[in-house]
Design an enzyme around this catalytic site. Sequence first.
Site, short mmCIF file in Angstrom:
data_model
loop_
_atom_site.label_atom_id
_atom_site.label_comp_id
_atom_site.label_asym_id
_atom_site.label_seq_id
_atom_site.Cartn_x
_atom_site.Cartn_y
_atom_site.Cartn_z
N CYS A 116 -22.02 -15.26 61.04
CA CYS A 116 -21.55 -13.92 60.59
C CYS A 116 -20.43 -13.82 60.29
O CYS A 116 -20.06 -14.29 59.69
CB CYS A 116 -20.75 -12.82 61.81
SG CYS A 116 -20.32 -11.17 61.70
N HIS A 223 -27.01 -13.25 64.12
CA HIS A 223 -26.36 -13.80 64.93
C HIS A 223 -27.76 -14.07 66.14
O HIS A 223 -28.34 -13.49 66.99
CB HIS A 223 -25.85 -12.19 66.12
CG HIS A 223 -24.90 -12.41 66.07
ND1 HIS A 223 -23.78 -12.77 65.47
CD2 HIS A 223 -24.46 -10.85 64.47
CE1 HIS A 223 -22.62 -11.93 65.71
NE2 HIS A 223 -22.85 -11.05 64.57
N GLU A 225 -27.39 -16.12 68.12
CA GLU A 225 -27.24 -16.68 69.06
C GLU A 225 -27.51 -15.13 70.90
O GLU A 225 -27.62 -16.40 71.65
CB GLU A 225 -25.30 -16.76 69.78
CG GLU A 225 -24.50 -15.43 69.10
CD GLU A 225 -24.15 -14.72 68.00
OE1 GLU A 225 -23.92 -14.04 68.19
OE2 GLU A 225 -25.00 -15.20 67.00
#
Length: 261
Positions: A116, A223, A225
């Site tokens: 990001c 994203h 994660e």
Amino acid sequence: MSAEKPGRPLVGVVCDRYFIGEHDQHGAKHSYVRALMFNANVSPVLIPASREIEAAEPYLDGVSGLLFPGGASNVEAHRYGGETGRDILADPDRDHVALNLMRAAAARGMPMLAICRGFQEMNVAFGGTLHADIQASGLSQDHLEDLAEDLPTRYRYRHDVELTPAGMLSTLAHAQCVRVNSLHRQGVDMLAPRLVVEARAPDGLIEAYRLNGHDFALGVQWHPEVMTQHDPLSRSIFEAFGASCRRYRQAARPATDHHEG
């Protein structure tokens, strides 16, 4: 920062700098730390964001990889020759640390994963430019974040991305098209010469790239994660990053062992 010892490789995580009340803070979200620990199988260490840090080398000497996470702020426009004066949250201390670390790590061939805001930093670090506001630039609104939504809703899949045939991501995904959870206001305008496109959104916006000639230097706009528990590509990205960090440490270890002896 001292050199690594045997065990899991150390990976530096670049912090944001922000205020909570009157207190000046450095921090990174736990979702990145968790994914590094449990999916990449590395030990994360936080690197503060401060313009008082003059040299990247002491940090790079102590780690085998770097993670540049997402953040609420955006890269300052003057860093890439853009228009200033927009009312967009900035973090000049993170810009200073992240861009210097990224260039120095690339010179060493050190593994990097940029997510990001980190993805945007990677393009700027190597000579690219950004759209300061993708909505104002006429691109899709599907990328924008709604702060009124709760976190699980906010980080849902937003749109598809088309993966570059035979690229790093298509190889990891075993697919040419995947759904992602992009949340961002800035976006790539001119791609840096050293970067190779790995994924594009339906509106043509670049959503992933890699640094040409490196074992692992990947930037993704979405994203992964927060998706590692149920999304195979997200999990594979962190696993591949961790494997590259172990290769990097193994290649560097003989010189380190000799120095310590």
